[in-house]
Design a protein around this motif. Structure first.
Motif, PDB file in Angstrom:
ATOM      1  N   ASN A 161      15.785 -21.452 -30.295  1.00  0.00           N
ATOM      2  CA  ASN A 161      16.140 -20.260 -29.519  1.00  0.00           C
ATOM      3  C   ASN A 161      15.871 -20.537 -28.041  1.00  0.00           C
ATOM      4  N   GLU A 189       6.140 -13.243 -34.250  1.00  0.00           N
ATOM      5  CA  GLU A 189       5.973 -14.668 -34.464  1.00  0.00           C
ATOM      6  C   GLU A 189       6.238 -15.085 -35.919  1.00  0.00           C
ATOM      7  N   PHE A 221       9.840 -16.177 -37.883  1.00  0.00           N
ATOM      8  CA  PHE A 221      10.381 -17.538 -38.027  1.00  0.00           C
ATOM      9  C   PHE A 221      10.224 -18.015 -39.474  1.00  0.00           C
ATOM     10  N   PRO A 277      11.724 -23.059 -29.481  1.00  0.00           N
ATOM     11  CA  PRO A 277      10.269 -23.203 -29.335  1.00  0.00           C
ATOM     12  C   PRO A 277       9.533 -23.240 -30.672  1.00  0.00           C
ATOM     13  N   PHE A 278      10.171 -23.734 -31.747  1.00  0.00           N
ATOM     14  CA  PHE A 278       9.613 -23.539 -33.091  1.00  0.00           C
ATOM     15  C   PHE A 278       8.950 -24.775 -33.706  1.00  0.00           C
ATOM     16  N   ARG A 337      12.379 -14.965 -31.932  1.00  0.00           N
ATOM     17  CA  ARG A 337      11.170 -15.242 -31.140  1.00  0.00           C
ATOM     18  C   ARG A 337      10.078 -14.235 -31.478  1.00  0.00           C
ATOM     19  N   ASP A 338      10.473 -13.111 -32.033  1.00  0.00           N
ATOM     20  CA  ASP A 338       9.584 -11.978 -32.150  1.00  0.00           C
ATOM     21  C   ASP A 338       9.791 -11.234 -33.452  1.00  0.00           C
TER      22      ASP A 338
END
Ligand code: ATR
Length: 277
Positions: free
Chosen positions: A10, A44, A47, A67-68, A41-42
């Motif tokens: 993302n 957490e 995901f 960012p995962f 992203r939100d």
């Protein structure tokens, strides 16, 4: 139904992974589908729900990008040693209800340098700029290639030093700040693994580290002549490269891990290469 794969990140709009894996599948005649998924992203833990849902619906594997990578690593039931040192996963495999984590970024970089650029690291002096996730991923494969010395330089020198302390490298590895590079002479390979190029910045590396017969490697790709590559070029380095080969090679490693078949990479690299100048 074809076996299902995906890349999750993302943002994910610019990913080349579906194109790369699509070409690999065509070449090796694998019955598989590969899509891009924009991960949440939100909050957490959302995901993990997306990954579990993909696996439950028959997904066989995923690539993971920013960012995962850390979350993917933590989610896994089993992790390779490379992924453990990186503290990050860039590939997952779903098998028998379990999640396996791997990190092929470092091995992809190494293969690009050693095989595609024909620069074996054995006995060479290597300088790596940065001490973030990309460097943690590269360190074990680099050391295994047998260079004579690897130096990590980072703005935050302590971050580089603490990374070096985690690795058993028989004195071959050292770390410090950029100022210390002034007196360290030339390196056969200088890798820019900082994220400076993403913002058009240049790490404060002295031109004296470059060797005209050596290689300067920029991890970012498709950004043409970055300030780092320009500095290397001006220092007389003839062999300069960006990370397009690494991108394709890490994908090939994941493909081999998932499918047991190694795809060719040359044509795919050629297709994706953006000329530096
Ligand atoms: P990645 O996962 O891409 O490696 P990261 O873990 O956020 O990203 O690490 C970024 C790296 O780039 C760090 O080594 C950072 O240096 P610091 O640890 O000192 O912050 C480095 N970096 C980022 N911007 C930089 C710049 N403008 N000049 C030099 N180094 C930079």
């Amino acid at each position: 139904m074809a076996d299902q794969y995906a890349v999750i990140g993302n943002p994910i709009g610019h990913t080349k992974s579906p194109l790369i894996h699509g070409l690999f599948a065509e070449e090796t005649q694998q019955d598989m589908a590969y899509i891009a998924v924009e991960g949440p992203r939100d909050p957490e833990d959302a995901f993990a729900s997306v990954v579990h849902a993909f696996a439950a619906s028959g997904g066989k594997g995923m690539n993971v990008t920013a960012p995962f990578k850390l979350q993917a690593y933590l989610l896994a039931d089993e992790r390779s040693e490379r992924a453990a040192l990186a503290g990050a996963a860039n590939a997952l495999m779903f098998r028998d209800g379990r999640i396996f984590a791997e990190n092929f970024d470092g091995i992809g970089l190494l293969r690009d340098i050693e095989v595609n650029l024909e620069q074996p690291l054995r006995g060479k002096r290597v300088l790596i700029l940065g001490a973030g996730g990309a460097v943690r991923g590269a360190l074990l494969p680099f050391i295994a290639a047998g260079p004579s010395h690897v130096v990590l330089a980072n703005r935050d020198a302590n971050k580089a030093r603490s990374l070096v302390e985690k690795v058993d490298a028989r004195g071959m590895l050292s770390a410090g700040g950029y100022a210390e590079l002034e007196t360290m002479g030339r390196f056969d390979l200088v890798v820019n693994a900082t994220s400076a190029s993403l913002t058009g910045d240049l790490p404060p590396v002295p031109p004296s580290v470059f060797s005209p017969d050596g290689v300067a490697y920029e991890l970012a790709y498709g950004k043409r002549l970055t300030p780092f590559l320009r500095l290397a070029r001006n220092a007389g380095v003839r062999n300069i490269a960006d990370g397009v080969g690494m991108l394709v090679e890490q994908a090939a490693e994941a493909f081999f891990w998932w499918r047991g078949v190694r795809p060719g990479t040359r044509d795919v690299i050629d297709k994706l290469t953006v000329p530096l100048e």
